[in-house]
Motif scaffolding. Structure first.
Motif, PDB file in Angstrom:
ATOM      1  N   ASN A 148      -5.237 -10.756  -6.864  1.00  0.00           N
ATOM      2  CA  ASN A 148      -5.875 -10.626  -8.160  1.00  0.00           C
ATOM      3  C   ASN A 148      -7.018 -11.650  -8.184  1.00  0.00           C
ATOM      4  O   ASN A 148      -6.727 -12.820  -7.939  1.00  0.00           O
ATOM      5  N   PRO A 149      -8.261 -11.290  -8.399  1.00  0.00           N
ATOM      6  CA  PRO A 149      -8.783 -10.045  -8.959  1.00  0.00           C
ATOM      7  C   PRO A 149      -9.379  -9.079  -7.938  1.00  0.00           C
ATOM      8  O   PRO A 149      -9.922  -8.049  -8.343  1.00  0.00           O
ATOM      9  N   THR A 150      -9.318  -9.366  -6.639  1.00  0.00           N
ATOM     10  CA  THR A 150     -10.056  -8.501  -5.707  1.00  0.00           C
ATOM     11  C   THR A 150      -9.335  -7.174  -5.477  1.00  0.00           C
ATOM     12  O   THR A 150      -9.979  -6.165  -5.185  1.00  0.00           O
ATOM     13  N   GLY A 151      -8.000  -7.170  -5.542  1.00  0.00           N
ATOM     14  CA  GLY A 151      -7.252  -5.921  -5.452  1.00  0.00           C
ATOM     15  C   GLY A 151      -6.720  -5.588  -4.068  1.00  0.00           C
ATOM     16  O   GLY A 151      -5.838  -4.742  -3.929  1.00  0.00           O
ATOM     17  N   ASN A 152      -7.229  -6.250  -3.022  1.00  0.00           N
ATOM     18  CA  ASN A 152      -6.794  -5.904  -1.660  1.00  0.00           C
ATOM     19  C   ASN A 152      -5.538  -6.664  -1.262  1.00  0.00           C
ATOM     20  O   ASN A 152      -5.271  -7.766  -1.736  1.00  0.00           O
ATOM     21  N   SER A 153      -4.770  -6.051  -0.338  1.00  0.00           N
ATOM     22  CA  SER A 153      -3.686  -6.768   0.338  1.00  0.00           C
ATOM     23  C   SER A 153      -4.289  -7.462   1.542  1.00  0.00           C
ATOM     24  O   SER A 153      -5.197  -6.936   2.184  1.00  0.00           O
ATOM     25  N   PHE A 154      -3.760  -8.630   1.873  1.00  0.00           N
ATOM     26  CA  PHE A 154      -4.256  -9.334   3.060  1.00  0.00           C
ATOM     27  C   PHE A 154      -3.598  -8.769   4.314  1.00  0.00           C
ATOM     28  O   PHE A 154      -2.449  -8.333   4.277  1.00  0.00           O
ATOM     29  N   GLN A 155      -4.322  -8.837   5.426  1.00  0.00           N
ATOM     30  CA  GLN A 155      -3.747  -8.389   6.694  1.00  0.00           C
ATOM     31  C   GLN A 155      -2.603  -9.320   7.091  1.00  0.00           C
ATOM     32  O   GLN A 155      -2.657 -10.527   6.867  1.00  0.00           O
ATOM     33  N   ALA A 156      -1.591  -8.713   7.702  1.00  0.00           N
ATOM     34  CA  ALA A 156      -0.387  -9.474   8.044  1.00  0.00           C
ATOM     35  C   ALA A 156      -0.681 -10.613   9.017  1.00  0.00           C
ATOM     36  O   ALA A 156      -0.098 -11.698   8.899  1.00  0.00           O
ATOM     37  N   ILE A 180       2.911  -5.682  -5.713  1.00  0.00           N
ATOM     38  CA  ILE A 180       3.409  -5.050  -4.487  1.00  0.00           C
ATOM     39  C   ILE A 180       3.864  -3.610  -4.716  1.00  0.00           C
ATOM     40  O   ILE A 180       3.770  -2.774  -3.819  1.00  0.00           O
ATOM     41  N   ASP A 181       4.345  -3.314  -5.935  1.00  0.00           N
ATOM     42  CA  ASP A 181       4.863  -1.955  -6.170  1.00  0.00           C
ATOM     43  C   ASP A 181       3.764  -0.897  -6.215  1.00  0.00           C
ATOM     44  O   ASP A 181       4.058   0.288  -6.197  1.00  0.00           O
ATOM     45  N   PHE A 182       2.511  -1.338  -6.266  1.00  0.00           N
ATOM     46  CA  PHE A 182       1.394  -0.390  -6.217  1.00  0.00           C
ATOM     47  C   PHE A 182       0.811  -0.289  -4.812  1.00  0.00           C
ATOM     48  O   PHE A 182      -0.082   0.511  -4.564  1.00  0.00           O
ATOM     49  N   ALA A 183       1.277  -1.135  -3.901  1.00  0.00           N
ATOM     50  CA  ALA A 183       0.631  -1.263  -2.594  1.00  0.00           C
ATOM     51  C   ALA A 183       1.219  -0.294  -1.583  1.00  0.00           C
ATOM     52  O   ALA A 183       2.336   0.188  -1.721  1.00  0.00           O
ATOM     53  N   ASN A 184       0.448  -0.037  -0.552  1.00  0.00           N
ATOM     54  CA  ASN A 184       0.916   0.831   0.530  1.00  0.00           C
ATOM     55  C   ASN A 184       1.833   0.087   1.495  1.00  0.00           C
ATOM     56  O   ASN A 184       2.791   0.644   2.005  1.00  0.00           O
ATOM     57  N   GLY A 185       1.501  -1.165   1.759  1.00  0.00           N
ATOM     58  CA  GLY A 185       2.240  -1.929   2.767  1.00  0.00           C
ATOM     59  C   GLY A 185       3.596  -2.395   2.259  1.00  0.00           C
ATOM     60  O   GLY A 185       3.909  -2.307   1.068  1.00  0.00           O
ATOM     61  N   LYS A 195     -20.773  -1.323  -6.634  1.00  0.00           N
ATOM     62  CA  LYS A 195     -19.797  -1.408  -5.548  1.00  0.00           C
ATOM     63  C   LYS A 195     -18.388  -1.298  -6.119  1.00  0.00           C
ATOM     64  O   LYS A 195     -18.090  -1.844  -7.182  1.00  0.00           O
ATOM     65  N   ILE A 196     -17.543  -0.571  -5.410  1.00  0.00           N
ATOM     66  CA  ILE A 196     -16.140  -0.428  -5.804  1.00  0.00           C
ATOM     67  C   ILE A 196     -15.306  -1.018  -4.679  1.00  0.00           C
ATOM     68  O   ILE A 196     -15.414  -0.587  -3.535  1.00  0.00           O
ATOM     69  N   TYR A 197     -14.505  -2.025  -5.000  1.00  0.00           N
ATOM     70  CA  TYR A 197     -13.732  -2.703  -3.958  1.00  0.00           C
ATOM     71  C   TYR A 197     -12.413  -1.960  -3.726  1.00  0.00           C
ATOM     72  O   TYR A 197     -11.832  -1.418  -4.678  1.00  0.00           O
ATOM     73  N   PRO A 198     -11.931  -1.948  -2.481  1.00  0.00           N
ATOM     74  CA  PRO A 198     -10.654  -1.290  -2.199  1.00  0.00           C
ATOM     75  C   PRO A 198      -9.526  -1.950  -2.987  1.00  0.00           C
ATOM     76  O   PRO A 198      -9.510  -3.171  -3.145  1.00  0.00           O
ATOM     77  N   SER A 199      -8.610  -1.147  -3.487  1.00  0.00           N
ATOM     78  CA  SER A 199      -7.536  -1.700  -4.315  1.00  0.00           C
ATOM     79  C   SER A 199      -6.164  -1.226  -3.870  1.00  0.00           C
ATOM     80  O   SER A 199      -5.941  -0.039  -3.663  1.00  0.00           O
ATOM     81  N   ASP A 200      -5.256  -2.166  -3.750  1.00  0.00           N
ATOM     82  CA  ASP A 200      -3.854  -1.890  -3.468  1.00  0.00           C
ATOM     83  C   ASP A 200      -3.022  -2.214  -4.712  1.00  0.00           C
ATOM     84  O   ASP A 200      -1.813  -2.410  -4.629  1.00  0.00           O
TER      85      ASP A 200
END
Ligand SMILES: *Cc1c(COP(=O)(O)O)cnc(C)c1O
Length: 347
Positions: A153-161, A182-187, A283-288
């Motif tokens: 928050n606020p960028t919306g992305n998950s960090f790489q493992a 996390i409940d909205f995320a793919n990972g 610009k639209i930033y990727p969101s998880d």
């Protein structure tokens, strides 16, 4: 070196025993006992008794859903309390420091200031990933916690493992992964890797996907040893009876929560299709997560225009790397239509 919990616990906390309240010493199993131990009013009204200080019923369901043991879990009055307990358990005021990675959740810094702990900021990279080398260079003997907000928050992305693993392995304090979204995320959640990393702490909350921001319930998951430390310093009745019973009712109805999350994610996909057509959005930033960060031509102007049309979004422009950005929470279909209509009317 290597991680040792003993090296990072505050000296005064090491010697503490958890406060033993009346309800700690005897918890009802529903049999025919009379409770004359806690100076409560005996006339039942649903809340005349002190709540269970260990929230056993609620933890049993939550721990089962998260695939961990109840002893790997501490519940708090929102994640904000859980985060505060981490400071109070491990950070010596005016001596220790923590590391955060702006742009990120504002409470880490607020809590650092309140607890008189130095907050060392290492900005995310341009791609909004942790600058692992920069962070490890900033760590010193007195660094106790690194806050990793993923999805951020606020960028919306998950960090790489890989980056998070590098921090877990390269840092001898606690790496706190804040999984509010996390409940909205793919990972997958980092909870599944708790046994792999003794210095991993994962926090979650009922405030976002679970739809219970109003009752204040935060979840901390970590090794039993870390949870024991936090249990020593938490206020005995930090999660009140109304919160425990409402949360238990709702988390027991997982399918309802899942269907709401699915609908929010569908609405997010729809918005992601429409937003690129809006003129002021650059610009639209990727969101998880359940929000989308967008860069616009003039955030202050657009923010105020939206306000006048009855649409409240979050202006994140003051955050580093976030010039002219607005954070848009995904609402109901009706609310999102109102947002899009307002955005389309801007010239
Ligand atoms: C919303 C949010 C929380 C939730 O805090 P609560 O105190 O549980 O409501 C925690 N972390 C982040 C990053 C958030 O955005």
């Amino acid at each position: 070196m290597g991680f040792s919990l003993d090296n990072i616990i505050r000296e005064n906390v090491k010697g503490l025993k958890p406060y033993s309240s009346a309800r700690d010493e005897y918890v009802s199993d529903g049999s025919g006992m009379v409770f004359l131990d806690a100076n409560e009013n005996p006339f039942e009204n649903g809340v005349n008794r002190y709540p269970d200080p260990q929230q056993r019923s609620l933890k049993a369901v939550l721990a089962d859903q998260k695939g961990i043991g109840p002893k790997n879990m501490l519940l708090g009055n929102g994640s904000d309390e859980v985060l505060d307990l981490l400071y109070r358990g491990f950070c010596e005021p005016r001596v220790d420091n923590i590391i955060t990675m702006p742009p990120t959740y504002g409470m880490y810094k607020v809590l650092a200031d309140i607890n008189a702990i130095e907050n060392r900021e290492v900005l995310l990279t341009e791609g909004f990933e942790p600058d692992v080398a920069g962070i490890l260079k900033t760590v010193d003997q007195r660094t106790k916690l690194i806050f990793v907000c993923s999805p951020n928050n606020p960028t919306g992305n998950s960090f790489q493992a890989e980056g998070i693993v590098a921090l877990l392995k390269g840092f001898d304090g606690l790496v706190v992964v804040d999984e509010a979204y996390i409940d909205f995320a793919n990972g997958a959640s980092w909870v599944s890797r708790l046994s792999e990393f003794p210095n991993l702490v994962v926090t979650q909350t009922l405030s976002k996907a679970y739809g219970m921001a109003g009752i204040r319930l935060g979840i901390c998951m970590a090794s039993e040893e870390i949870i024991e430390v936090l249990n020593k310093i938490k206020p005995p009745y930090n999660v009140n009876e109304l919160t425990q019973s409402r949360a238990l009712r709702r988390v027991s109805n997982a399918s309802r929560i899942e269907s709401e999350v699915r609908e929010i994610l569908e609405q997010k996909d729809l918005l992601l299709k429409v937003l690129p057509k809006i003129e002021c959005i650059e610009k639209i930033y990727p969101s998880d997560a359940n929000f989308i960060l967008v860069r616009v031509d003039d955030a202050n102007k657009r923010y105020n225009e939206l306000l006048k049309m009855g649409v409240v979004v979050r202006n994140r422009s003051s955050q580093p790397l976030c010039g002219n950005t607005l954070r848009l929470t995904i609402g109901t279909k009706y609310e999102n239509i109102k947002l899009v209509t307002a955005l389309k009317s801007l010239s």
